[in-house]
Design a protein around this motif. Structure first.
Motif, PDB file in Angstrom:
ATOM      1  N   ARG A  63      10.135   4.092  -2.942  1.00  0.00           N
ATOM      2  CA  ARG A  63       9.913   3.959  -1.498  1.00  0.00           C
ATOM      3  C   ARG A  63      10.804   4.919  -0.720  1.00  0.00           C
ATOM      4  O   ARG A  63      10.341   5.618   0.188  1.00  0.00           O
ATOM      5  CB  ARG A  63      10.173   2.515  -1.056  1.00  0.00           C
ATOM      6  N   GLN A  64      12.069   4.958  -1.067  1.00  0.00           N
ATOM      7  CA  GLN A  64      13.017   5.813  -0.348  1.00  0.00           C
ATOM      8  C   GLN A  64      12.700   7.295  -0.549  1.00  0.00           C
ATOM      9  O   GLN A  64      12.802   8.090   0.384  1.00  0.00           O
ATOM     10  CB  GLN A  64      14.464   5.503  -0.777  1.00  0.00           C
ATOM     11  N   GLU A  65      12.312   7.665  -1.764  1.00  0.00           N
ATOM     12  CA  GLU A  65      11.943   9.055  -2.026  1.00  0.00           C
ATOM     13  C   GLU A  65      10.701   9.450  -1.240  1.00  0.00           C
ATOM     14  O   GLU A  65      10.610  10.553  -0.693  1.00  0.00           O
ATOM     15  CB  GLU A  65      11.708   9.276  -3.524  1.00  0.00           C
ATOM     16  N   ALA A  66       9.738   8.528  -1.164  1.00  0.00           N
ATOM     17  CA  ALA A  66       8.512   8.802  -0.403  1.00  0.00           C
ATOM     18  C   ALA A  66       8.823   8.964   1.081  1.00  0.00           C
ATOM     19  O   ALA A  66       8.283   9.860   1.738  1.00  0.00           O
ATOM     20  CB  ALA A  66       7.497   7.683  -0.619  1.00  0.00           C
ATOM     21  N   LEU A  67       9.701   8.127   1.599  1.00  0.00           N
ATOM     22  CA  LEU A  67      10.088   8.247   3.011  1.00  0.00           C
ATOM     23  C   LEU A  67      10.798   9.569   3.267  1.00  0.00           C
ATOM     24  O   LEU A  67      10.539  10.237   4.277  1.00  0.00           O
ATOM     25  CB  LEU A  67      10.975   7.071   3.435  1.00  0.00           C
ATOM     26  N   ALA A  68      11.677   9.955   2.355  1.00  0.00           N
ATOM     27  CA  ALA A  68      12.405  11.221   2.503  1.00  0.00           C
ATOM     28  C   ALA A  68      11.442  12.399   2.444  1.00  0.00           C
ATOM     29  O   ALA A  68      11.534  13.335   3.252  1.00  0.00           O
ATOM     30  CB  ALA A  68      13.483  11.346   1.428  1.00  0.00           C
ATOM     31  N   GLY A 102       0.825  -1.206   0.000  1.00  0.00           N
ATOM     32  CA  GLY A 102       0.000   0.000   0.000  1.00  0.00           C
ATOM     33  C   GLY A 102       0.858   1.254   0.000  1.00  0.00           C
ATOM     34  O   GLY A 102       0.583   2.223  -0.739  1.00  0.00           O
ATOM     35  N   PHE A 103       1.905   1.247   0.821  1.00  0.00           N
ATOM     36  CA  PHE A 103       2.811   2.396   0.870  1.00  0.00           C
ATOM     37  C   PHE A 103       3.509   2.581  -0.465  1.00  0.00           C
ATOM     38  O   PHE A 103       3.595   3.700  -0.996  1.00  0.00           O
ATOM     39  CB  PHE A 103       3.836   2.218   1.997  1.00  0.00           C
ATOM     40  N   ASP A 104       4.006   1.477  -1.018  1.00  0.00           N
ATOM     41  CA  ASP A 104       4.694   1.544  -2.315  1.00  0.00           C
ATOM     42  C   ASP A 104       3.748   2.019  -3.422  1.00  0.00           C
ATOM     43  O   ASP A 104       4.151   2.773  -4.310  1.00  0.00           O
ATOM     44  CB  ASP A 104       5.300   0.188  -2.672  1.00  0.00           C
ATOM     45  N   ALA A 105       2.480   1.589  -3.369  1.00  0.00           N
ATOM     46  CA  ALA A 105       1.505   2.018  -4.374  1.00  0.00           C
ATOM     47  C   ALA A 105       1.237   3.516  -4.259  1.00  0.00           C
ATOM     48  O   ALA A 105       1.139   4.215  -5.281  1.00  0.00           O
ATOM     49  CB  ALA A 105       0.204   1.225  -4.217  1.00  0.00           C
ATOM     50  N   THR A 163       9.725   3.460   8.334  1.00  0.00           N
ATOM     51  CA  THR A 163      11.042   2.855   8.145  1.00  0.00           C
ATOM     52  C   THR A 163      11.179   1.623   9.034  1.00  0.00           C
ATOM     53  O   THR A 163      11.665   0.577   8.592  1.00  0.00           O
ATOM     54  CB  THR A 163      12.156   3.876   8.439  1.00  0.00           C
ATOM     55  N   GLY A 164      10.733   1.720  10.270  1.00  0.00           N
ATOM     56  CA  GLY A 164      10.772   0.576  11.182  1.00  0.00           C
ATOM     57  C   GLY A 164       9.882  -0.563  10.718  1.00  0.00           C
ATOM     58  O   GLY A 164      10.269  -1.738  10.782  1.00  0.00           O
ATOM     59  N   VAL A 165       8.693  -0.238  10.253  1.00  0.00           N
ATOM     60  CA  VAL A 165       7.762  -1.267   9.752  1.00  0.00           C
ATOM     61  C   VAL A 165       8.354  -1.974   8.545  1.00  0.00           C
ATOM     62  O   VAL A 165       8.321  -3.211   8.449  1.00  0.00           O
ATOM     63  CB  VAL A 165       6.392  -0.631   9.409  1.00  0.00           C
ATOM     64  N   LEU A 166       8.901  -1.209   7.625  1.00  0.00           N
ATOM     65  CA  LEU A 166       9.478  -1.806   6.417  1.00  0.00           C
ATOM     66  C   LEU A 166      10.718  -2.639   6.742  1.00  0.00           C
ATOM     67  O   LEU A 166      10.942  -3.698   6.143  1.00  0.00           O
ATOM     68  CB  LEU A 166       9.798  -0.713   5.394  1.00  0.00           C
ATOM     69  N   SER A 167      11.492  -2.192   7.702  1.00  0.00           N
ATOM     70  CA  SER A 167      12.668  -2.955   8.130  1.00  0.00           C
ATOM     71  C   SER A 167      12.238  -4.277   8.777  1.00  0.00           C
ATOM     72  O   SER A 167      12.815  -5.332   8.509  1.00  0.00           O
ATOM     73  CB  SER A 167      13.494  -2.124   9.107  1.00  0.00           C
TER      74      SER A 167
END
Length: 166
Positions: A57-62, A45-48, A79-83
């Motif tokens: 993903r990294q750009e969205a987190l940033a 869902g986050f990636d979508a 970041t913790g959830v994805l890790s």
């Protein structure tokens, strides 16, 4: 007489305790699989959402982290959830095709406290009737007898030093 009782009790306890590993490891794997499935859905869902905005993903987190205190906190949480998702996914991949005997050698993969607590909370000990359960029970008897022998030897040392024990 007391030494034989302690040895027998230790062997019985060792058998009962260790024979439960195959079933517990199976329940842990089932819980692990469920956790991975749920986290996969969340990560997808986050990636979508990120892809819909043309972001990785990294750009969205940033970008999320730059959005004030709430955004920074949410980025840290994600970041913790994805890790955790990546770690649990790796653990599942490493454990799912192993036999219980092989899982013992990969015991470090049984390290997620949430999954372990959930598996333990619903775990019901059972009499082992599988070959794996009986092998673990035999190993537990041996470990229990050896532990009792070691303990009794240590307890006898002061008496041997005084010449009071045979």
């Amino acid at each position: 007489m007391l030494a034989r009782f302690i040895t027998l009790a230790s062997g019985t306890f060792g058998a009962a305790a260790s024979s439960q590993f195959p079933e517990f490891s199976q329940q842990y794997l089932q819980r692990l699989g469920g956790a991975v499935d749920e986290l996969r859905r969340f990560a997808a869902g986050f990636d979508a959402d990120a892809a819909a905005l043309g972001l990785t993903r990294q750009e969205a987190l940033a970008q999320l982290a730059e959005g004030g205190a709430m955004g920074a906190q949410r980025a840290e949480t994600m970041t913790g959830v994805l890790s955790r998702f990546q770690q649990l996914q790796a653990d599942l991949a490493a454990l799912q095709d192993l036999t219980p005997m092989q899982r013992v050698l990969s015991a470090a993969r049984f390290s997620d406290p949430e999954v372990a607590a959930a598996a333990w909370a619903s775990f019901q000990p059972a009499i082992p009737v599988s070959a794996d359960g009986l092998i673990f029970a035999g190993g537990g008897v041996l470990a229990g007898v050896l532990a009792a022998g070691l303990l009794l030897s240590v307890l006898r040392l002061p008496f041997r030093a005084l010449g009071l024990a045979a």
